[in-house]
Motif scaffolding. Structure first.
Motif, PDB file in Angstrom:
ATOM      1  N   VAL A 680       4.370 -18.872  29.200  1.00  9.28           N
ATOM      2  CA  VAL A 680       4.592 -18.246  30.512  1.00  9.28           C
ATOM      3  C   VAL A 680       5.465 -16.874  30.409  1.00  9.28           C
ATOM      4  CG1 VAL A 680       4.094 -20.300  31.969  1.00  9.28           C
ATOM      5  CG2 VAL A 680       6.288 -19.948  31.260  1.00  9.28           C
ATOM      6  N   TYR A 681       6.021 -16.945  29.264  1.00  9.31           N
ATOM      7  CA  TYR A 681       6.916 -15.893  29.306  1.00  9.31           C
ATOM      8  C   TYR A 681       7.203 -15.362  27.728  1.00  9.31           C
ATOM      9  CZ  TYR A 681      10.981 -12.570  29.338  1.00  9.31           C
ATOM     10  OH  TYR A 681      11.566 -11.373  28.979  1.00  9.31           O
ATOM     11  N   SER A 682       7.420 -14.397  27.425  1.00 13.00           N
ATOM     12  CA  SER A 682       7.487 -13.556  25.757  1.00 13.00           C
ATOM     13  C   SER A 682       7.952 -12.442  26.046  1.00 13.00           C
ATOM     14  CB  SER A 682       6.152 -13.890  25.128  1.00 13.00           C
ATOM     15  OG  SER A 682       6.132 -13.550  23.744  1.00 13.00           O
ATOM     16  N   SER A 683       8.948 -12.040  24.978  1.00  8.55           N
ATOM     17  CA  SER A 683       9.753 -11.027  24.853  1.00  8.55           C
ATOM     18  C   SER A 683       9.593 -10.429  23.421  1.00  8.55           C
ATOM     19  CB  SER A 683      11.157 -10.954  25.475  1.00  8.55           C
ATOM     20  OG  SER A 683      11.804 -11.749  24.477  1.00  8.55           O
ATOM     21  N   ASN A 684       9.952  -9.210  23.181  1.00  7.44           N
ATOM     22  CA  ASN A 684      10.108  -8.688  21.866  1.00  7.44           C
ATOM     23  C   ASN A 684      11.586  -9.107  21.353  1.00  7.44           C
ATOM     24  OD1 ASN A 684       7.438  -7.564  21.647  1.00  7.44           O
ATOM     25  ND2 ASN A 684       8.189  -5.582  22.363  1.00  7.44           N
ATOM     26  N   LEU A 685      11.823  -9.160  20.076  1.00 11.19           N
ATOM     27  CA  LEU A 685      12.996  -9.565  19.454  1.00 11.19           C
ATOM     28  C   LEU A 685      13.979  -8.089  19.930  1.00 11.19           C
ATOM     29  CD1 LEU A 685      11.227 -11.551  18.430  1.00 11.19           C
ATOM     30  CD2 LEU A 685      13.038 -11.727  16.550  1.00 11.19           C
ATOM     31  N   GLN A 686      15.164  -8.404  20.253  1.00 10.52           N
ATOM     32  CA  GLN A 686      16.076  -7.357  20.492  1.00 10.52           C
ATOM     33  C   GLN A 686      17.568  -7.253  19.627  1.00 10.52           C
ATOM     34  OE1 GLN A 686      15.234  -4.765  22.344  1.00 10.52           O
ATOM     35  NE2 GLN A 686      13.374  -5.697  22.934  1.00 10.52           N
ATOM     36  N   SER A 687      18.121  -6.353  19.347  1.00  8.03           N
ATOM     37  CA  SER A 687      19.309  -6.492  18.350  1.00  8.03           C
ATOM     38  C   SER A 687      20.643  -6.931  18.981  1.00  8.03           C
ATOM     39  CB  SER A 687      19.417  -5.359  17.400  1.00  8.03           C
ATOM     40  OG  SER A 687      19.637  -4.395  18.523  1.00  8.03           O
ATOM     41  N   TYR A 688      21.348  -7.770  18.232  1.00 11.02           N
ATOM     42  CA  TYR A 688      22.852  -7.967  18.531  1.00 11.02           C
ATOM     43  C   TYR A 688      23.624  -7.730  17.282  1.00 11.02           C
ATOM     44  CZ  TYR A 688      27.135 -10.514  18.694  1.00 11.02           C
ATOM     45  OH  TYR A 688      28.320 -10.996  18.723  1.00 11.02           O
ATOM     46  N   SER A 689      24.553  -7.053  17.394  1.00 15.77           N
ATOM     47  CA  SER A 689      25.512  -6.644  16.261  1.00 15.77           C
ATOM     48  C   SER A 689      26.832  -7.036  16.659  1.00 15.77           C
ATOM     49  CB  SER A 689      25.414  -5.216  16.043  1.00 15.77           C
ATOM     50  OG  SER A 689      25.737  -4.440  17.102  1.00 15.77           O
ATOM     51  N   TRP A 690      27.604  -7.281  15.654  1.00 11.76           N
ATOM     52  CA  TRP A 690      29.257  -7.603  15.525  1.00 11.76           C
ATOM     53  C   TRP A 690      30.064  -6.849  14.570  1.00 11.76           C
ATOM     54  CZ3 TRP A 690      25.447  -9.928  12.826  1.00 11.76           C
ATOM     55  CH2 TRP A 690      25.556 -10.298  11.700  1.00 11.76           C
ATOM     56  N   LYS A 691      31.243  -6.764  14.858  1.00 14.46           N
ATOM     57  CA  LYS A 691      31.991  -6.132  13.758  1.00 14.46           C
ATOM     58  C   LYS A 691      32.594  -7.226  12.792  1.00 14.46           C
ATOM     59  CE  LYS A 691      33.826  -2.667  17.164  1.00 14.46           C
ATOM     60  NZ  LYS A 691      34.845  -2.203  17.659  1.00 14.46           N
ATOM     61  N   GLU A 692      32.753  -6.836  11.522  1.00 14.79           N
ATOM     62  CA  GLU A 692      33.450  -7.387  10.360  1.00 14.79           C
ATOM     63  C   GLU A 692      34.761  -7.605  10.509  1.00 14.79           C
ATOM     64  OE1 GLU A 692      33.095  -5.351   6.793  1.00 14.79           O
ATOM     65  OE2 GLU A 692      31.155  -5.268   6.502  1.00 14.79           O
ATOM     66  N   TRP A 693      35.274  -8.469  10.074  1.00 18.83           N
ATOM     67  CA  TRP A 693      36.991  -9.010  10.480  1.00 18.83           C
ATOM     68  C   TRP A 693      37.513  -9.360   8.864  1.00 18.83           C
ATOM     69  CZ3 TRP A 693      33.185 -12.323  12.235  1.00 18.83           C
ATOM     70  CH2 TRP A 693      33.195 -13.473  11.593  1.00 18.83           C
ATOM     71  N   ASN A 694      38.800  -9.189   8.860  1.00 23.95           N
ATOM     72  CA  ASN A 694      39.620  -9.686   7.668  1.00 23.95           C
ATOM     73  C   ASN A 694      40.851 -10.427   8.253  1.00 23.95           C
ATOM     74  OD1 ASN A 694      38.384  -8.727   5.373  1.00 23.95           O
ATOM     75  ND2 ASN A 694      39.062  -6.539   5.736  1.00 23.95           N
ATOM     76  N   THR A 695      41.040 -10.496   9.625  1.00 24.29           N
ATOM     77  CA  THR A 695      42.180 -11.022  10.178  1.00 24.29           C
ATOM     78  C   THR A 695      41.632 -11.890  11.258  1.00 24.29           C
ATOM     79  OG1 THR A 695      43.943  -9.349   9.865  1.00 24.29           O
ATOM     80  CG2 THR A 695      44.340 -10.934  11.526  1.00 24.29           C
ATOM     81  N   PRO A 696      41.352 -12.975  11.045  1.00 24.52           N
ATOM     82  CA  PRO A 696      40.769 -14.164  12.061  1.00 24.52           C
ATOM     83  C   PRO A 696      41.644 -14.117  13.340  1.00 24.52           C
ATOM     84  CG  PRO A 696      41.417 -15.357  10.423  1.00 24.52           C
ATOM     85  CD  PRO A 696      41.825 -14.087   9.855  1.00 24.52           C
ATOM     86  N   SER A 697      41.164 -14.412  14.452  1.00 27.34           N
ATOM     87  CA  SER A 697      41.817 -14.644  15.530  1.00 27.34           C
ATOM     88  C   SER A 697      41.778 -16.086  15.989  1.00 27.34           C
ATOM     89  CB  SER A 697      41.155 -13.754  16.881  1.00 27.34           C
ATOM     90  OG  SER A 697      41.774 -14.320  17.999  1.00 27.34           O
TER      91      SER A 697
END
Length: 716
Positions: A680-697
């Motif tokens: 009943v519903y279908s979408s194309n795949l869309q992108s998600y991005s995130w930033k690298e890190w060296n100091t965890p929160s």
């Protein structure tokens, strides 16, 4: 006299005065540790199976109620010593409020630890005692396989000297690869209950030592002796004797000592243990005796867990043991046997279970597994293990551990992640990271999102899919990838919701015959939400590590170049973690467990993951309210090798079990909804991005187990 000459003379006179003052200080400081009275002082000792502490001139029985304190926190490996003095002071307060009387540490820590302990204890009527360990370099063990090699025995004696000087506030340690360094000036010796020398010795190392040194079967020291034993036991007697001698002669003090041990190298023979390395050699510290000059005594130290080694799940002597509550209890049976073996006090210096999503070993009698336990289950199990220890008349129990340890790895996940980056992200699939009573939750003040039905944290988020029929939001932190969906007129009884995920450009299918779906990108994973009890993450079997590792899964036909190119020839399958390998009875070769044991880690748990909820379940993966769904998926469940550096696992098919990781900058997700069998519903795949890190929160949170341990220590 010129001003220049005058100033020069003043400078020379000042330097002479400073040199004299420094010399006097050094002399007085040295006198503090060289003045002899001819009397050995001690405030702890053993008597039969008990440990005694001298308080105000009276000897009292002292049951050790302790917690193991690690050397790390998020963003730091243990050898980086990132824990601050302020951290220690805060933790000491919490540990004391938990009714513990002892902290066990594994190695020399940085000077701030001893300064904090001194400040914390100095005005307390009931101080926190320390059982101090002395670490041995694992690399040297693997390289030598012989305790008498100079890299082992000489370094061990050097580190014993450093350890004893450190606790007496009389050490300067230069930078080194074994333990912390710096100027140690705080004398905490009055709070040191005893020493534990060494580590969990691997069976092959003990066996190798015995094999290479067959002629060494005794040791005759000033303080410890071994009349007849194995070469390894003679080695322990020698280093233990050195420790007692050094402290006795330099500081005129003694304290109780032990040697680290665990079931794989205990003095018992385990005929049902399937792994040779877990029963190839034995260590019996009862053979090591004190001379008349050793006035304090020895205790036996064991790390004992209910789910490892395998003989606890296999040997009838353990599995068929019935405790006083009428339950099968292999843990209690082992405690009874090991305690009965020894004439000296026995302290269980490690015990506990992890509150992790992932699992590594199981407990066949009570289900006290090594993982896949909620925080509430952890809080219930630790007191049960403690009760077993108390009822078997041990001399103490030390919970493992105070804090969760992000840097840890496990045998069944360390091939899947970058072990040099584990301190920077929290892997919910690795059980070893979650033994703590103190959790380091992601976020400076609060976690980004809990599956709990409260969607306020998403109010300012931008949907990657946004239309009248469906919306998809994504976010992430150091532990999870988060999804929030809104499906118009969602019918939980009849609808199936699918989230296809494209992680790597090297694999993935454009269609799924299993679900009757087609995609605009190659999809590596599919999240299926199909009611509260039947939801899971599927993996494209081309990208499944376990297909190349586990013998129990269907055999893999050799991948031809043609099949490799056609990803649609593959299926979407369940995701598993290995729990165990083939298990046989060592003596008879009878197979007890068929092939590898596997645990479906892709199965999603419905529930409320908010610690502030009365219905809190730390293992909860998703929650549904009306048309809205919240989901959190651990990074490693989506084959992330190191999310902090945007790396995913490489191509297992082409490169084998240890492929070169792939660096990505985005992942792609979509939505598909079926009502019954109708799409009943279908979408194309869309992108998600995130930033690298060296100091965890992160921020600290006391788990439910903290409060259950607080009560169990109070009641004892």
């Amino acid at each position: 006299m010129s001003i220049k000459v005058f100033l020069k003379r003043v400078l020379i006179i000042t330097m002479i005065i400073l040199i004299i003052i420094s010399a006097l200080y050094i002399f007085q400081d040295k006198q503090r540790f060289t003045k002899k009275t001819g009397t050995i002082n001690f405030s702890t000792k053993t008597e039969e199976k008990n440990i005694l502490v001298n308080k105000n001139g009276e000897w009292e029985n002292f049951f050790v109620k302790g917690v193991n304190l690690g050397a790390s926190k998020p963003g730091y490996f243990p050898n980086e010593y990132g824990v601050t003095k302020e951290d220690y002071l805060r933790w000491f307060n919490l540990i004391a409020e938990m009714n513990a009387n002892t902290i066990r540490v594994y190695t020399i820590l940085k000077p701030e630890f001893y300064e904090a302990l001194y400040e914390f204890n100095k005005d307390r009527e009931n101080p926190l005692y320390i059982i101090h360990g002395m670490w041995v370099n694992d690399n040297s063990i693997e390289e030598t396989m012989n305790a008498y090699d100079d890299r082992i025995i000489k370094n061990m004696k050097r580190d014993i000297t450093s350890l004893i000087d450190v606790v007496h506030g009389n050490a300067y340690i230069p930078q080194n690869s074994t333990h912390a360094s710096g100027k140690y000036k705080y004398d905490i010796s009055q709070y040191v209950l005893g020493f534990i020398l060494g580590i969990e010795w691997e069976g092959y190392f003990v066996y190798g030592t015995d094999l290479f040194n067959e002629e060494i079967t005794s040791y005759d020291g000033e303080y410890l002796k071994l009349e007849e034993g194995t070469p390894f036991e003679a080695f322990l007697a020698q280093v233990g004797d050195y420790a007692v001698e050094y402290e006795s002669e330099k500081y005129e003090e003694q304290r109780i000592i032990a040697f680290a041990n665990w079931p794989p190298t205990d003095p018992l023979i385990q005929p049902y243990e399937p792994e040779d390395y877990n029963d190839i050699a034995q260590i019996d510290v009862d053979k090591i005796k004190g001379t008349e000059k050793f006035e304090t005594g020895m205790f036996a130290s064991y790390h004992i867990y209910p789910n490892y080694p395998n003989f606890l799940n296999m040997e009838p002597e353990y599995t068929e043991f019935i405790d006083d509550e009428g339950k099968n209890n292999s843990y209690r049976a082992y405690l009874k046997k090991i305690n009965n073996h020894h004439e000296i006090p026995v302290i269980v210096t490690e015990f506990g279970v992890p509150s992790s999503r992932g699992i590594a070993h199981f407990d066949s009698t009570r289900g006290f597994d090594q993982g896949n336990l909620s925080e509430n289950e952890q809080a219930e199990i630790i007191p049960e293990l403690y009760e077993d220890i108390v009822k078997e008349n041990m001399a103490g129990a030390i919970v493992f551990s105070w804090q969760d340890e992000w840097f840890k790895t496990s045998w069944n996940t360390n091939d899947l992640i970058d072990t040099e980056r584990t301190a920077y992200w929290l892997d919910e699939q690795t059980n070893e990271q979650f033994y703590g009573l103190l959790s380091f939750d992601t976020g400076e003040e609060h976690v980004k999102s809990y599956p709990d039905g409260n969607f306020s944290e998403w109010e300012n988020s931008k949907a990657i899919i946004n239309d009248d029929e469906a919306k998809l939001y994504m976010d992430s932190d150091e532990s999870y990838i988060y999804f929030k969906l809104n499906i118009k007129d969602l019918d939980l009884e009849n609808d199936s919701v699918y989230i296809p995920i494209d992680v790597t450009p090297n694999s993935g299918a454009y269609k799924s015959s299993l679900f009757g779906l087609e995609f605009d990108r190659g999809v590596d994973f599919i999240i299926e939400i199909k009611g509260k009890e039947n939801s899971r993450v599927y993996i494209h079997d081309y990208y499944d590590y376990l297909r190349y590792r586990a013998k129990s899964l269907p055999s893999i036909q050799k991948f031809t170049e043609e099949r490799t190119k056609d990803m649609d020839n593959f299926n979407y399958i369940y995701q598993y973690l290995m729990e165990n390998v083939d298990i046989y009875i060592k003596e008879t070769k009878q197979k007890l467990i068929k092939d590898e044991q596997i645990f479906e880690s892709g199965k999603l748990i419905y529930g409320n993951g908010n610690p502030n909820s009365d219905e809190y379940n730390s293992l909860a993966d998703f929650f549904i309210v009306g048309d809205e769904i919240e989901i959190r998926i651990p990074w490693q469940l989506l084959n992330f090798y190191d999310p902090s550096k945007q790396k995913v696992a490489g191509d297992y098919c082409v490169e084998g079990l240890n492929p070169k990781p792939i660096r990505i900058s985005k992942i792609y997700s979509g939505i598909n909804v079926k009502r019954g069998e109708e799409l009943v519903y279908s979408s194309n795949l869309q992108s998600y991005s995130w930033k690298e890190w060296n100091t965890p929160s992160y921020h600290e949170r006391l788990k439910p187990a903290y409060y259950s341990v607080q009560k169990m220590f109070e009641d004892e």
